[in-house]
Write an enzyme that holds these catalytic residues in place. Structure first.
Site, PDB file in Angstrom:
ATOM      1  N   TYR A  28       0.762  -4.051 -11.765  1.00 25.07           N
ATOM      2  CA  TYR A  28       1.459  -5.334 -11.618  1.00 25.07           C
ATOM      3  C   TYR A  28       1.824  -5.918 -12.973  1.00 25.07           C
ATOM      4  O   TYR A  28       2.927  -6.448 -13.157  1.00 25.07           O
ATOM      5  CB  TYR A  28       0.600  -6.325 -10.825  1.00 25.07           C
ATOM      6  CG  TYR A  28       0.301  -5.882  -9.414  1.00 25.07           C
ATOM      7  CD1 TYR A  28       1.244  -5.207  -8.649  1.00 25.07           C
ATOM      8  CD2 TYR A  28      -0.934  -6.138  -8.834  1.00 25.07           C
ATOM      9  CE1 TYR A  28       0.970  -4.796  -7.351  1.00 25.07           C
ATOM     10  CE2 TYR A  28      -1.217  -5.743  -7.533  1.00 25.07           C
ATOM     11  CZ  TYR A  28      -0.255  -5.077  -6.805  1.00 25.07           C
ATOM     12  OH  TYR A  28      -0.532  -4.679  -5.529  1.00 25.07           O
ATOM     13  N   GLY A  40       5.586   2.201  -4.883  1.00 21.66           N
ATOM     14  CA  GLY A  40       5.098   0.828  -5.020  1.00 21.66           C
ATOM     15  C   GLY A  40       6.094  -0.033  -5.776  1.00 21.66           C
ATOM     16  O   GLY A  40       6.410  -1.152  -5.362  1.00 21.66           O
ATOM     17  N   TYR A  81       0.841  -1.191   0.000  1.00 20.83           N
ATOM     18  CA  TYR A  81       0.000   0.000   0.000  1.00 20.83           C
ATOM     19  C   TYR A  81       0.877   1.241   0.000  1.00 20.83           C
ATOM     20  O   TYR A  81       1.873   1.310   0.721  1.00 20.83           O
ATOM     21  CB  TYR A  81      -0.904   0.019   1.232  1.00 20.83           C
ATOM     22  CG  TYR A  81      -1.855   1.191   1.266  1.00 20.83           C
ATOM     23  CD1 TYR A  81      -2.968   1.236   0.435  1.00 20.83           C
ATOM     24  CD2 TYR A  81      -1.626   2.262   2.117  1.00 20.83           C
ATOM     25  CE1 TYR A  81      -3.841   2.316   0.461  1.00 20.83           C
ATOM     26  CE2 TYR A  81      -2.497   3.346   2.153  1.00 20.83           C
ATOM     27  CZ  TYR A  81      -3.596   3.365   1.316  1.00 20.83           C
ATOM     28  OH  TYR A  81      -4.454   4.438   1.337  1.00 20.83           O
ATOM     29  N   VAL A  82       0.468   2.197  -0.808  1.00 27.81           N
ATOM     30  CA  VAL A  82       1.101   3.516  -0.857  1.00 27.81           C
ATOM     31  C   VAL A  82      -0.010   4.549  -0.729  1.00 27.81           C
ATOM     32  O   VAL A  82      -1.044   4.443  -1.401  1.00 27.81           O
ATOM     33  CB  VAL A  82       1.894   3.714  -2.168  1.00 27.81           C
ATOM     34  CG1 VAL A  82       2.439   5.129  -2.270  1.00 27.81           C
ATOM     35  CG2 VAL A  82       3.023   2.683  -2.282  1.00 27.81           C
TER      36      VAL A  82
END
Length: 159
Positions: A129, A95, A84-85
């Site tokens: 991702y 991230g 989490y950012v």
């Protein structure tokens, strides 16, 4: 800056866990306390680990992970429980830097993989991702045993 978390980071990590749970529409499911995080992350032989991202001296993100094991590879891996950012600093590379650190650890230690779950509606995360080369495991579904079903099975009489 990415670094291993320290006990002093625990209150911030818990706050960020709650922010993540709110984003994931599950804020009421967070039961963890600072004591829980502290005892698991900083025990004599910890079973979970965390790294944090700092922006201008303030922790703005974290990765919390633990070891997994692949019988197919015959090697350990990293299971990323949470990444989490804070929204106000997204897009600044934190991230990616956190995932890069986990990949570095995996490579250094000879681990076979880094894996995690992502909600199917979280298209920004999925896109991020994929941009790193992560591949979805579409044929697999996550199953979870928790709460009363866990207690019932865990206290069932042995055969």
């Amino acid at each position: 800056m990415i670094r291993a978390a320290t006990p002093d980071d625990v209150p911030t990590i818990l706050r960020l866990v709650r922010e993540l749970a709110t984003y994931e529409r599950a804020a009421d499911e967070v039961k963890a306390t600072e004591a829980d995080l502290r005892s698991n992350l900083f025990a004599a032989e910890p079973k979970a680990f965390a790294h944090v991202a700092e922006h201008e001296g303030e922790v703005v993100g974290f990765a919390l992970w633990f070891l997994s094991f692949s019988t197919w590879l015959g090697k350990h891996g990293i299971y990323l429980e949470d990444l989490y950012v804070s929204p106000d600093v997204r897009g600044h590379g934190y991230g990616k830097a956190l995932l890069t650190e986990l990949a570095r650890i995996a490579v250094e230690r000879g681990y076979g993989r880094v894996e995690w779950s992502v909600l199917d509606w979280n298209t920004p995360a999925i896109g991020f991702y994929k941009s790193l080369g992560a591949a979805p495991q579409d044929e697999w579904t996550v199953h979870r045993l928790t709460g009363e079903p866990l207690r019932a099975l865990g206290t069932a009489e042995r055969n």
